[in-house]
Design a protein around this motif. Structure first.
Motif, short mmCIF file in Angstrom:
data_model
loop_
_atom_site.label_atom_id
_atom_site.label_comp_id
_atom_site.label_asym_id
_atom_site.label_seq_id
_atom_site.Cartn_x
_atom_site.Cartn_y
_atom_site.Cartn_z
N GLY A 79 35.86 32.31 49.09
CA GLY A 79 35.45 33.73 49.03
C GLY A 79 36.60 34.50 48.39
N SER A 80 38.00 34.33 48.82
CA SER A 80 39.15 34.96 48.42
C SER A 80 39.28 34.87 46.74
CB SER A 80 40.41 34.68 49.27
OG SER A 80 40.26 34.87 50.56
N LEU A 81 38.92 33.57 46.28
CA LEU A 81 39.41 33.20 44.98
C LEU A 81 38.07 34.15 44.13
CD1 LEU A 81 40.03 29.22 45.27
CD2 LEU A 81 41.52 31.44 44.68
N VAL A 82 37.02 34.07 44.67
CA VAL A 82 35.68 34.83 44.02
C VAL A 82 36.18 36.15 43.94
CG1 VAL A 82 33.36 35.21 44.01
CG2 VAL A 82 34.02 32.88 44.51
N ALA A 83 36.63 36.78 45.30
CA ALA A 83 36.88 38.22 45.13
C ALA A 83 38.04 38.60 43.89
CB ALA A 83 37.29 38.55 46.65
N SER A 100 39.59 40.46 38.03
CA SER A 100 40.52 39.83 37.10
C SER A 100 40.24 40.57 35.92
CB SER A 100 40.28 38.31 36.91
OG SER A 100 41.02 37.82 35.97
N PRO A 101 41.44 40.61 34.97
CA PRO A 101 41.47 41.29 33.64
C PRO A 101 40.63 40.31 32.71
CG PRO A 101 43.76 40.51 34.23
CD PRO A 101 42.99 40.51 35.34
N PHE A 102 40.75 39.15 32.83
CA PHE A 102 39.92 38.02 32.22
C PHE A 102 38.55 38.06 32.14
CE2 PHE A 102 39.23 33.55 31.04
CZ PHE A 102 39.37 33.44 29.74
N LYS A 103 37.90 38.96 31.23
CA LYS A 103 36.45 39.30 31.16
C LYS A 103 35.50 38.06 31.31
CE LYS A 103 33.05 41.97 28.64
NZ LYS A 103 32.53 42.41 27.61
N PRO A 104 35.53 36.59 30.86
CA PRO A 104 34.75 35.66 30.90
C PRO A 104 34.84 35.02 32.57
CG PRO A 104 35.97 35.01 28.98
CD PRO A 104 36.68 36.37 29.63
N LEU A 105 35.85 35.17 33.05
CA LEU A 105 36.14 34.75 34.63
C LEU A 105 35.07 35.72 35.22
CD1 LEU A 105 37.09 32.77 36.65
CD2 LEU A 105 39.34 34.20 36.82
N ARG A 106 35.32 37.05 35.17
CA ARG A 106 34.82 38.01 35.78
C ARG A 106 33.19 37.75 35.65
NH1 ARG A 106 37.66 41.89 33.35
NH2 ARG A 106 35.92 42.97 32.58
N LEU A 107 32.71 37.68 34.38
CA LEU A 107 31.31 37.41 34.03
C LEU A 107 30.59 36.10 34.82
CD1 LEU A 107 28.78 38.16 32.67
CD2 LEU A 107 29.50 36.66 30.69
N LEU A 108 31.65 35.06 34.89
CA LEU A 108 31.13 33.91 35.57
C LEU A 108 30.92 34.05 37.07
CD1 LEU A 108 30.48 30.71 35.26
CD2 LEU A 108 33.06 30.21 35.67
N CYS A 109 31.78 34.70 37.72
CA CYS A 109 31.98 34.84 39.02
C CYS A 109 30.65 35.74 39.45
CB CYS A 109 33.38 35.32 39.43
SG CYS A 109 34.57 34.29 39.42
N ARG A 110 30.52 36.90 38.52
CA ARG A 110 29.37 37.86 39.10
C ARG A 110 28.14 37.01 38.94
NH1 ARG A 110 28.50 41.43 41.78
NH2 ARG A 110 30.70 42.40 41.06
N ASP A 118 25.55 36.87 42.10
CA ASP A 118 24.19 37.26 41.82
C ASP A 118 23.26 36.13 42.37
OD1 ASP A 118 25.31 39.68 41.51
OD2 ASP A 118 24.91 39.80 39.11
N PHE A 119 23.46 35.06 41.72
CA PHE A 119 22.66 33.82 42.04
C PHE A 119 22.50 33.60 43.19
CE2 PHE A 119 22.00 29.35 42.85
CZ PHE A 119 20.68 29.15 42.21
N PHE A 120 23.49 33.42 44.28
CA PHE A 120 23.64 33.13 45.67
C PHE A 120 22.76 33.98 46.45
CE2 PHE A 120 26.06 29.39 44.20
CZ PHE A 120 25.55 28.56 44.87
N ARG A 121 23.04 35.46 46.12
CA ARG A 121 22.66 36.72 46.72
C ARG A 121 21.10 36.68 46.61
NH1 ARG A 121 26.78 41.75 46.16
NH2 ARG A 121 28.40 41.01 47.56
#
Length: 358
Positions: free
Chosen positions: A313-317, A322-332, A336-339
């Protein structure tokens, strides 16, 4: 007298209405009195789990219950002069329903055992069966019950197959609601063997067209199915008389040949499991030991889940900011999928969907 005088002064239509109301009240009251409610005593409510072919199952075309047990119970009802009403219940809910007297009897391929006979009564045996071992074709390491030691075994919950599997040293036992699910687990390669009643196993393999499954070794046990009945119920005597009648007049043999294409064996009056049963005391020490062991496993799993969940959870948060946009998109997308999807759907996809891809 006063009521009669007042009634005589009322209009005729009102008199007729009062008489009709009193007649309805008396009729409803008498219907609850034993002896007046004969129709309620003419129906046997029979519990069954309709997922145990060829004994009980639902016809895909009509939705009606069919199977050996279903036809047998209908024949018993006809012989006893009773109407049969089936009540669908999970297998592990049949005995509690009998204990609470919510059903009159249960027929669902239930093996007669001394342990079950402590809480419910059984009719005389109506079917001879036995446990068999199903494995994937080419599994040369399993040829007998002794070879199951240390293996992964799938069983149907609440059955004698589950009891036998739990007695195997070092075995990892997985329980399922019915035999087809356990066999599918075997086909998917998640378990090494399935321990279940032979007739049900053969029927499930043929009907589901499961490829690569075979029966190995000899029957593990010699068992008998019986009709389960609440303790000290009058239904027991009627059921045994009706069962003896259809065995003598050939009705039982006709039903048996229809579903198993062979002549029925000679059935004993009393199951060997009951005639050889001995009274055993409850092992409180073993119960306490199992409770302590289970509590330890639960605490260990809780600690591991908390530790790895906190890290994940900490890594995802941190990734979401993160300033790295692809990583933010992937985590979002991940969040959203699991929620946004029910957990049951997620488990179904992971447990059954992923193995089918490989």
């Amino acid at each position: 007298m006063i009521f009669n005088r007042q009634l005589n002064r009322q209009p005729r239509w009102l008199k007729l209405g009062l008489i009709a109301v009193w007649a309805a009240i008396l009729t409803l009251g008498l219907s609850d009195v034993p002896g007046f409610a004969q129709s309620a005593n003419e129906v046997w409510q029979i519990g069954t789990e309709p997922t145990f072919p060829p004994f009980e199952m639902q016809d895909e075309a009509s939705g009606e219950l069919i199977g050996f047990d279903v036809e047998l119970m209908n024949a018993l009802g006809e012989a006893a002069g009773r109407d049969i009403e089936f009540v669908s219940l999970p297998f592990d809910g049949l005995i509690p329903a009998l204990q609470s007297n919510t059903i009159d009897a249960a027929i669902s391929g239930m093996t007669i055992t001394a342990e079950r006979a402590q809480t419910i009564d059984f009719s005389r045996p109506y079917f001879e069966a036995g446990l068999a071992i199903a494995v994937r074709e080419g599994a040369d390491d399993i040829a007998s019950f002794e070879d199951l030691e240390g293996k992964r075994i799938a069983v149907q919950i609440g059955t004698t197959g589950a009891e036998q599997a739990n007695a195997v040293a070092g075995a990892s036992v997985s329980t399922f609601d019915n035999a087809p699910l356990a066999l599918q687990e075997l086909v998917n390669g998640r378990v090494d063997a399935v321990v279940n009643d032979l007739p049900a196993t053969l029927y499930a393999v043929n009907e589901a067209n499961l490829q690569g499954v075979e029966i190995v070794g000899e029957l593990i046990t010699e068992e008998y199915y019986g009709i389960a009945i609440p303790k000290n119920s009058e239904v027991l005597g009627e059921m045994n008389i009706a069962l003896g009648q259809i065995i003598e007049d050939g009705t039982y043999a006709d039903i048996y040949r229809k579903w198993f294409v062979s002549d029925p064996p000679i059935l004993p009056q009393v199951a060997p499991a009951l005639s050889a049963a001995v009274t055993s005391s409850f092992n409180w020490g073993r119960l306490f030991q199992n409770l302590i062991q289970g509590a330890g496993v639960t605490l260990m799993l809780t600690a591991f889940s908390f530790f790895f969940g906190l890290i994940g959870g900490s890594l995802v948060a941190f990734s979401l900011i993160s300033p790295f946009k692809p990583l933010r998109l992937l985590c979002r997308i991940y969040v959203d999928f699991f929620r946004g999807t029910p957990m049951l759907v997620q488990l179904f996809m992971i447990y059954f969907g992923l193995p089918a891809l490989f």
